[in-house]
Design a protein around this motif. Structure first.
Motif, PDB file in Angstrom:
ATOM      1  N   GLY A  69       0.847  -1.157   0.030  1.00  0.00           N
ATOM      2  CA  GLY A  69      -0.076   0.070   0.022  1.00  0.00           C
ATOM      3  C   GLY A  69       0.911   1.227  -0.144  1.00  0.00           C
ATOM      4  N   CYS A  70       1.625   1.299  -1.004  1.00  0.00           N
ATOM      5  CA  CYS A  70       2.755   2.405  -0.909  1.00  0.00           C
ATOM      6  C   CYS A  70       2.489   3.509  -1.296  1.00  0.00           C
ATOM      7  CB  CYS A  70       3.992   1.875  -2.034  1.00  0.00           C
ATOM      8  SG  CYS A  70       3.548   1.975  -3.738  1.00  0.00           S
ATOM      9  N   GLY A  71       1.157   4.028  -1.957  1.00  0.00           N
ATOM     10  CA  GLY A  71       0.638   5.085  -2.013  1.00  0.00           C
ATOM     11  C   GLY A  71       1.616   5.894  -3.135  1.00  0.00           C
ATOM     12  N   LEU A  80      18.436  -2.043   0.945  1.00  0.00           N
ATOM     13  CA  LEU A  80      19.148  -2.768  -0.335  1.00  0.00           C
ATOM     14  C   LEU A  80      18.180  -2.581  -1.779  1.00  0.00           C
ATOM     15  CD1 LEU A  80      21.640  -4.344  -1.116  1.00  0.00           C
ATOM     16  CD2 LEU A  80      20.139  -6.366  -0.687  1.00  0.00           C
ATOM     17  N   LYS A  81      17.053  -2.758  -1.255  1.00  0.00           N
ATOM     18  CA  LYS A  81      15.907  -2.920  -2.449  1.00  0.00           C
ATOM     19  C   LYS A  81      14.403  -2.671  -1.823  1.00  0.00           C
ATOM     20  CE  LYS A  81      14.892  -4.509  -6.666  1.00  0.00           C
ATOM     21  NZ  LYS A  81      15.403  -3.326  -7.580  1.00  0.00           N
ATOM     22  N   VAL A  82      13.737  -1.930  -2.520  1.00  0.00           N
ATOM     23  CA  VAL A  82      12.305  -2.012  -2.059  1.00  0.00           C
ATOM     24  C   VAL A  82      11.216  -2.344  -3.133  1.00  0.00           C
ATOM     25  CG1 VAL A  82      10.482  -0.416  -1.027  1.00  0.00           C
ATOM     26  CG2 VAL A  82      13.059   0.008  -0.506  1.00  0.00           C
ATOM     27  N   THR A  83      10.227  -3.175  -2.676  1.00  0.00           N
ATOM     28  CA  THR A  83       9.310  -3.757  -3.553  1.00  0.00           C
ATOM     29  C   THR A  83       7.997  -3.144  -2.963  1.00  0.00           C
ATOM     30  OG1 THR A  83      10.532  -5.734  -3.864  1.00  0.00           O
ATOM     31  CG2 THR A  83       8.101  -5.546  -4.474  1.00  0.00           C
ATOM     32  N   SER A  84       7.606  -2.191  -3.972  1.00  0.00           N
ATOM     33  CA  SER A  84       6.169  -1.208  -3.484  1.00  0.00           C
ATOM     34  C   SER A  84       5.219  -1.583  -4.406  1.00  0.00           C
ATOM     35  CB  SER A  84       6.520   0.297  -3.695  1.00  0.00           C
ATOM     36  OG  SER A  84       8.112   0.488  -3.162  1.00  0.00           O
ATOM     37  N   VAL A  85       3.970  -1.860  -3.529  1.00  0.00           N
ATOM     38  CA  VAL A  85       3.019  -2.296  -4.285  1.00  0.00           C
ATOM     39  C   VAL A  85       1.601  -1.523  -3.713  1.00  0.00           C
ATOM     40  CG1 VAL A  85       1.389  -4.376  -4.319  1.00  0.00           C
ATOM     41  CG2 VAL A  85       3.650  -4.870  -3.727  1.00  0.00           C
ATOM     42  N   HIS A 101      13.377   5.574  -8.396  1.00  0.00           N
ATOM     43  CA  HIS A 101      14.624   5.045  -7.792  1.00  0.00           C
ATOM     44  C   HIS A 101      14.786   3.921  -8.576  1.00  0.00           C
ATOM     45  CE1 HIS A 101      18.064   4.679  -5.518  1.00  0.00           C
ATOM     46  NE2 HIS A 101      18.110   6.064  -4.985  1.00  0.00           N
ATOM     47  N   ASP A 102      16.115   3.445  -8.792  1.00  0.00           N
ATOM     48  CA  ASP A 102      16.422   2.147  -9.275  1.00  0.00           C
ATOM     49  C   ASP A 102      16.308   1.032  -8.349  1.00  0.00           C
ATOM     50  OD1 ASP A 102      18.801   2.731  -8.069  1.00  0.00           O
ATOM     51  OD2 ASP A 102      20.148   2.803  -9.845  1.00  0.00           O
ATOM     52  N   LYS A 103      16.437   1.380  -7.097  1.00  0.00           N
ATOM     53  CA  LYS A 103      16.207   0.354  -6.046  1.00  0.00           C
ATOM     54  C   LYS A 103      15.008   0.115  -5.654  1.00  0.00           C
ATOM     55  CE  LYS A 103      20.960   0.942  -3.910  1.00  0.00           C
ATOM     56  NZ  LYS A 103      21.299   1.340  -2.515  1.00  0.00           N
ATOM     57  N   ILE A 104      13.821   0.853  -6.261  1.00  0.00           N
ATOM     58  CA  ILE A 104      12.430   0.711  -5.958  1.00  0.00           C
ATOM     59  C   ILE A 104      11.650   0.001  -7.174  1.00  0.00           C
ATOM     60  CG2 ILE A 104      10.254   1.706  -5.088  1.00  0.00           C
ATOM     61  CD1 ILE A 104      11.974   4.115  -4.006  1.00  0.00           C
ATOM     62  N   ASP A 105      10.944  -1.160  -6.979  1.00  0.00           N
ATOM     63  CA  ASP A 105      10.059  -1.597  -8.001  1.00  0.00           C
ATOM     64  C   ASP A 105       8.815  -1.387  -7.601  1.00  0.00           C
ATOM     65  OD1 ASP A 105      11.621  -3.141  -9.792  1.00  0.00           O
ATOM     66  OD2 ASP A 105      11.493  -4.896  -8.668  1.00  0.00           O
ATOM     67  N   TYR A 106       7.981  -0.471  -8.313  1.00  0.00           N
ATOM     68  CA  TYR A 106       6.700  -0.180  -8.095  1.00  0.00           C
ATOM     69  C   TYR A 106       5.802  -1.270  -8.847  1.00  0.00           C
ATOM     70  CZ  TYR A 106       8.200   4.213  -5.892  1.00  0.00           C
ATOM     71  OH  TYR A 106       8.366   5.018  -5.000  1.00  0.00           O
ATOM     72  N   ILE A 107       4.993  -1.848  -8.376  1.00  0.00           N
ATOM     73  CA  ILE A 107       3.753  -2.992  -8.773  1.00  0.00           C
ATOM     74  C   ILE A 107       2.609  -2.475  -8.536  1.00  0.00           C
ATOM     75  CG2 ILE A 107       3.285  -5.161  -8.670  1.00  0.00           C
ATOM     76  CD1 ILE A 107       6.022  -6.045  -7.642  1.00  0.00           C
ATOM     77  N   CYS A 108       1.727  -2.251  -9.583  1.00  0.00           N
ATOM     78  CA  CYS A 108       0.403  -2.000  -9.350  1.00  0.00           C
ATOM     79  C   CYS A 108      -0.534  -3.286  -9.429  1.00  0.00           C
ATOM     80  CB  CYS A 108      -0.166  -0.999 -10.513  1.00  0.00           C
ATOM     81  SG  CYS A 108      -1.796  -0.450 -10.307  1.00  0.00           S
TER      82      CYS A 108
END
Lengths: 244, 244
Positions: free
Chosen positions: B50-52, B66-71, B87-94
């Motif tokens: 629920g990364c908003g 190190l790495k953030v997966t954001s949903v 940011h290249d360390k963040i993966d945004y997933i819808c």
């Protein structure tokens, strides 16, 4: 302050008359919840803090406890307990919990039924309990629910002109500390603590939280005391089980 | 039901205007509490449920993650996050949390900020989180406080004729389930759960409870938003930290 309302004669007599009916909140809400959380009493040593008339101590012995040490601040209560629930496996001790000294002994189960909200220094109480608990021992206690003790103006059913209970009034939640209310006598003192204080203090003292119960009435209770329906609207007490 | 109010344009625009001010409940109450509970982000893998708009995900990276997966369920939100907090360390997933599939990966820290009260099946949510957490991993989440979600009639400041807030109205505590309220738009659905359900579900799923916070406003918050004084009267949210 070590409060001892149970040695006030007016309070004691009113309280005893109420408890004797067997149709009480304790019988239908609190005690069933406490009893449901105990894994087994068989062969266990038990410390019953705030034992009152000894009914629960006797229950422990009847269900296999090896030895029960039962403590209460009130002379009236300890006398009554020795009369009504005497047993050679139960030691009744009359002292404030704060002054209790048990040497060379630890317990498998420590129970405290509706006593913690009378104690001013909760952290010290919990630290004492942890020091008296065997490794892997269980601590189970009930206390008035923070929802109920929060508002400084106590007795918080908000009532309309016809006496209907509209809702429960809550306020002053983060202001922990003394609350005074009328319960048979004026000026009964209780201490309000937040949910987070109740729980974090256990964890910070080295206990592992196992279960929380916000009990409702058992079915027979709803039948005999219809007003216990209101427990669905707001919880009166909270039962917490933790392990060392 | 997988509710997606953030893709309603009226809601989204109102919400974004509010958040942009930087003078919000989240800035002064919720986020400080969440951040205070994280032991360390350094070198950790994080799942932000629920990364908003991605503000917190960015905070994690800025503080050594190190790495953030954001949903998030909302396309609007994920688009905004990719624009404002890329940011290249963040993966945004819808995707709705309920449908999230992460293969061959577990996380050191799972965070969920004010999302759990939108989810109908809390037990399944927690089981999923436990399955995605590394051993010794931390799960930290905030949700609306049961005191706030209990009464079916929401928005529970009881007000006198002059608009003074007399007390907070509580009711229906033991009736868990759906609550509807107006928040920018009609019919925003939340789920009320008791304190015992919130906590016992974590324990029953194999987590160890570490801390509960019922946060109040930080000092600068009280200065910029005086109405946050009311957080002392009743807690709006609860923050819970548990470990696998």
């Amino acid at each position: 302050m070590k409060q001892n309302i149970y040695d006030n004669d007016i309070f004691f007599n009113s309280y005893i008359s109420m408890r004797k009916t067997g149709v009480t909140y304790n019988d239908f809400v609190e005690q069933p919840a406490i009893k449901s959380t105990i894994s087994s009493l068989n062969g266990k040593t038990v410390l019953d803090l705030g034992c009152g008339n000894g009914q629960f101590s006797k229950y422990c012995v009847d269900n296999g406890a090896l030895k029960v040490t039962s403590v209460d601040i009130s002379k009236n209560m300890i006398e009554l307990a020795k009369k009504e629930n005497n047993h050679d496996k139960i030691d009744y001790i009359c002292t404030p919990i704060e002054d209790l000294e048990v040497k060379n002994q630890k317990f498998d189960i420590i129970i405290s039924s509706l006593m913690a909200h009378y104690i001013e220094d909760y952290t010290r109480l919990i630290e004492k309990i942890v020091s008296l608990l065997n490794t892997n021992g269980e601590f189970i206690f009930s206390t008035e629910h923070p929802i109920v003790t929060a508002r400084k103006e106590m007795n918080n059913w908000i009532i309309d002109g016809d006496g209907n209970r509209l809702h429960w009034g809550l306020d002053n939640y983060q202001e922990e500390g003394k609350r005074e209310e009328h319960w048979y006598i004026e000026g009964v003192v209780k201490y309000h603590r937040t949910i987070s204080t109740l729980i974090n203090t256990l964890i910070n003292s080295g206990l592992v939280l196992e279960k929380i119960i916000e009990p409702q009435a058992i079915p027979i209770g709803l039948e005999k005391m219809p007003k216990l329906e209101d427990e669905k609207r707001r919880p009166s007490i909270i039962v917490i089980k933790a392990r060392k």
